[in-house]
Scaffold this active site. Structure first.
Site, PDB file in Angstrom:
ATOM      1  CG  ASP A   1      -1.780   1.299   1.186  1.00 12.87           C
ATOM      2  OD1 ASP A   1      -2.584   1.431   0.266  1.00 12.87           O
ATOM      3  OD2 ASP A   1      -1.599   2.155   2.066  1.00 12.87           O
ATOM      4  CG  ASP A  45      -5.318   5.327   3.147  1.00 11.79           C
ATOM      5  OD1 ASP A  45      -4.255   5.061   3.750  1.00 11.79           O
ATOM      6  OD2 ASP A  45      -5.349   5.708   1.962  1.00 11.79           O
TER       7      ASP A  45
END
Lengths: 330, 448
Positions: B156, B314
């Site tokens: 990520d 996130d």
């Protein structure tokens, strides 16, 4: 007006005030003593994060003709290259008493951020931010266009000064790298505000996605765009880094399809300003790549206004600094 | 130290009928009108919760806790506190620390820091490739067998762009019962690792602002490729932070075909659009970028419908100087742990798109199921682990980042008044948050 950040959102009245004031400044510029005392004791900082000698010199001349003190701060070779932030640099300049900060930056939005921040009380003039806007370039282009448009259309007995007039009915064609051009963006919004019709001609790779939502007529073919009889053709500079094959195959192909070649110059030479007999105009914000987007003959043709653009740049920047720093809508 | 018993009175499980709930020894001992008379209730601490909603603790598959390496931005301790305040009883820490979490050593460090903090459960995510460089596989097996028992692998922040490497990763994690979480972003289409990388959603707004565009197709093309790869090799795939309407359509197609794909969406992509970028305020700079109103609407509907499985924050804290600069230079990311409930309640519950039952699925049950946690995201029933939160749904909160436990002040919701407030968080029966204030952690730490 506290700052000049963009032509998008600049009102018709403010635009006309700047242009009319610029006409007065231009009159000063043509005098033997090219100086006004209006900004005596005021400090104008040219904060340039990008090399642009032409624009910096123009702003410097403008400020000096208004008797301002000018400080040039180039980010190259300064503490900025050692990692100092925009915030710290601006706070430093503010602490030194800057009344206006003219900022040129490779990052879109830098001028707007500066104006929105509490880092400085100074008036902010955007001298080009990334590929966003370059409002004083559009204003000097408009000043240049308006003078010819007015002169071509004025009847006998009416004023020789274009003051108070706009560009209603004018058709302006902008050719080239629209995608990366702050000049094209600023011109689009300002020309529309002043009543002109705007056309773009460019390969699809050099048009922004979303251009269809803009108030503009788009042509992929320059020849078709010229067939629509523009009153002015503005050629944009093609940056060397776009020529590597990513946006168009070669410089030669670009010139063949989108360059103002000698053959296309002949077409432009037959165009006029509206229904008048005055010739259509050719503009270029400079610096030119002669032989790429514009042929040498086109660059030097009688209907080309490139040196007038430079002269008008000083007048427009004088007007902007004067209006922002005196609040005097003369 | 011993954890007391708690008797929660008058709370509404899943927002339904009020109940009393007795918590003893880390579990829900009883739920119902007799809870206050059940064995173990004699010395229980009473928590009056009239009007409040009882939910399973939320599970966040996607956070950045920055430790090791960027302790100035966040630590496992401060990120864990933020999680507890936000109502999360488990968070997953992405691998883009420094050094990268691509070895057993680093994931064990993060795992241990999480246990030491004790405000929430911290699960390190392992990198797919060494150094997140996208070239060679990291030691996935070693991370899986480490004390951290990593099951989720993700680069990520970076996309695994190489299709062959992605195929191998999907295959390899089958052998260790893991799954791959892809950050879907075609590097070429976003000019990544160039002088002019994409800065915002490509479209009408980017055209005007002159910022290089991050096209929706750069996400959609990778998701399309990866669901085909997952299908081809019969592996599990999770898609991080889905941000476009087109991605939703690809996921719909993939799920209809029975491909083992799951997906998450962030609270900010449910609420905010690229119009905000016109301020040039870097607090709105995030990757993937804020999209359009139509995307936001499609994401909300997909989350309600189940095409998108879960909410992942996130959470990406940054120090002030990383956001107090030119847009192009600013760091990407937004904090999210302490605003997730408010944002999701606002975007999904208040709009009538979902009930609190569905809220529990997307914030707790599905993410726990995707990772494979047996003790998180469990039903509100006697005998189940007491990972629980109490929420005052009628409260409203003006988002003030300076009041947050995270070190990051980069909340895009600053100044907004949003509904809901997490008042209590129980982590395995231990009350880590009471009346909206951190108490003591499971490991005995205070928040001072």
């Amino acid at each position: 007006m506290r700052h000049l950040l963009a032509t998008e959102g600049l009102t018709y009245d403010d635009a006309l005030t700047i242009l009319d004031t610029a006409e007065e400044m231009a009159a000063v510029t043509s005098r033997e003593v090219k100086k006004l005392p209006t900004l005596r004791g005021r400090t104008v900082v040219n904060l340039f994060y990008e090399d642009s000698t032409r624009t910096r010199v123009s702003f410097e001349a403008a400020a000096k003709r208004l008797s301002a003190d000018v400080v040039n701060f180039s980010a190259k070779g300064s503490s900025v290259s050692k990692g100092e932030s925009l915030k710290d640099t601006v706070q430093t300049l503010d602490a030194m008493g800057a009344d206006a900060i003219v900022i040129r930056h490779s990052a879109a939005g830098a001028a707007a951020q500066l104006a929105a921040s509490d880092w400085s009380e100074a008036a902010v003039v955007n001298a080009g931010d990334g590929t966003h806007e370059h409002p004083t370039q559009a204003l000097l282009d408009a000043l240049t266009l308006r003078r010819d448009w007015h002169a071509a259309h004025r009847g006998s007995g009416s004023s020789t000064s274009p003051r108070g007039t706009d560009l209603a009915g004018m058709r302006v064609l902008i050719v080239g790298d629209i995608l990366h051009s702050r000049v094209a963006r600023s011109n689009l919004w300002l020309l529309r505000t002043l009543g002109a019709e705007v056309h773009f001609a460019a390969p699809a790779t050099l048009l922004p996605l979303g251009v269809e939502s803009w108030p503009v007529t788009v042509h992929y073919s320059l020849d078709q765009a010229l067939a629509a009889a523009p009153d002015a053709v503005m050629m944009l500079r093609v940056q060397a880094e776009r020529m590597g094959g990513a946006f168009f195959p070669t410089a030669a192909e670009y010139t063949r399809r989108w360059g103002l070649t000698d053959e296309r110059l002949a077409t432009v030479a037959d165009l006029t300003l509206g229904e008048t007999q005055s010739p259509a105009l050719i503009l270029h914000p400079g610096p030119m790549n002669r032989g790429v987007e514009i042929s040498a003959a086109a660059a030097d043709a009688p209907q080309t206004r490139i040196t007038e653009q430079v002269t008008n740049g000083v007048a427009v920047r004088m007007a902007v600094l004067h209006l922002l720093l005196t609040g005097d809508h003369a | 130290m011993s954890t007391p018993a708690y008797l929660i009175t008058g709370a509404r499980p899943y927002g339904e009928e009020p109940q009393d709930i007795l918590i003893t020894e880390g579990r829900i001992a009883q739920l119902g009108p007799d809870a206050g008379r059940a064995p173990g209730s004699e010395n229980a601490v009473t928590v009056q919760a009239q009007g409040q909603i009882l939910l399973p603790g939320m599970v966040d598959l996607h956070t950045h806790l920055r430790e090791p390496g960027r302790e100035d931005a966040e630590t496992v301790e401060t990120g864990s506190r933020a999680a507890a305040k936000g109502g999360f009883t488990a968070v997953h820490a992405m691998a883009n620390s420094s050094p990268v979490a691509d070895t057993a050593g680093v994931v064990e460090q993060v795992h241990r820091l999480g246990l030491d903090s004790g405000w929430t459960e911290v699960y390190p995510v392992g990198a797919i490739t060494k150094g997140l460089a996208g070239k060679t596989l990291a030691e996935l097996g070693a991370m899986a067998e480490s004390a951290a028992q990593v099951r989720m692998f993700s680069d990520d922040g970076h996309c695994v762009n190489n299709a062959q490497l992605m195929r191998r990763a999907l295959e390899y994690v089958k052998t260790i019962d893991g799954f791959i979480a892809q950050h879907a972003q075609d590097a070429d289409l976003t000019a990544w690792d160039t002088e002019q990388p994409a800065q915002m959603n490509e479209g009408r707004v980017s055209a005007t602002l002159g910022l290089p565009g991050w096209p929706a197709v750069a996400e959609e093309a990778v998701i399309a490729r990866d669901v085909l790869l997952a299908d081809y090799v019969g592996a599990r795939l999770h898609i991080c932070h889905v941000s476009t309407a087109g991605s939703v359509e690809i996921l719909r197609w993939a799920k209809a075909r029975g491909i083992q794909v799951t997906a998450e969406v962030t609270p900010h992509h449910l609420m905010l659009t690229d119009e905000l970028v016109a301020t040039y305020n870097p607090v709105y700079k995030v990757n993937p970028p804020l999209r359009t109103e139509a995307d936001t609407q499609a994401l909300r509907e997909a989350l309600a419908e189940g095409i998108i499985d879960a909410v992942g924050t996130d959470h990406a804290p940054h120090p002030d100087q990383a956001k107090e600069c030119e847009w192009a230079q600013a760091a990407m990311g937004m904090t999210g742990l302490e605003t997730a409930l408010n944002a999701v309640q606002h975007a999904m519950v208040e709009t009538g798109l979902i009930s609190w039952r569905r809220f529990v699925e997307i914030t707790s049950e599905r993410p726990a199921e995707i990772y494979g946690h047996p003790h998180q995201g469990r039903p509100l029933a006697a005998g189940e682990p007491a990972n629980l939160i109490l929420v005052d749904p009628s409260a409203s909160t003006t988002i003030t980042p300076e009041q947050h436990a995270t070190k990051g002040r980069n909340s895009p919701f600053r100044g907004l008044e949003l509904p809901g407030r997490v008042t209590h968080t129980f982590l395995g029966g231990h009350q880590v948050l009471a009346q909206g204030e951190l108490t003591t952690s499971r490991s005995g730490r205070s928040a001072e």
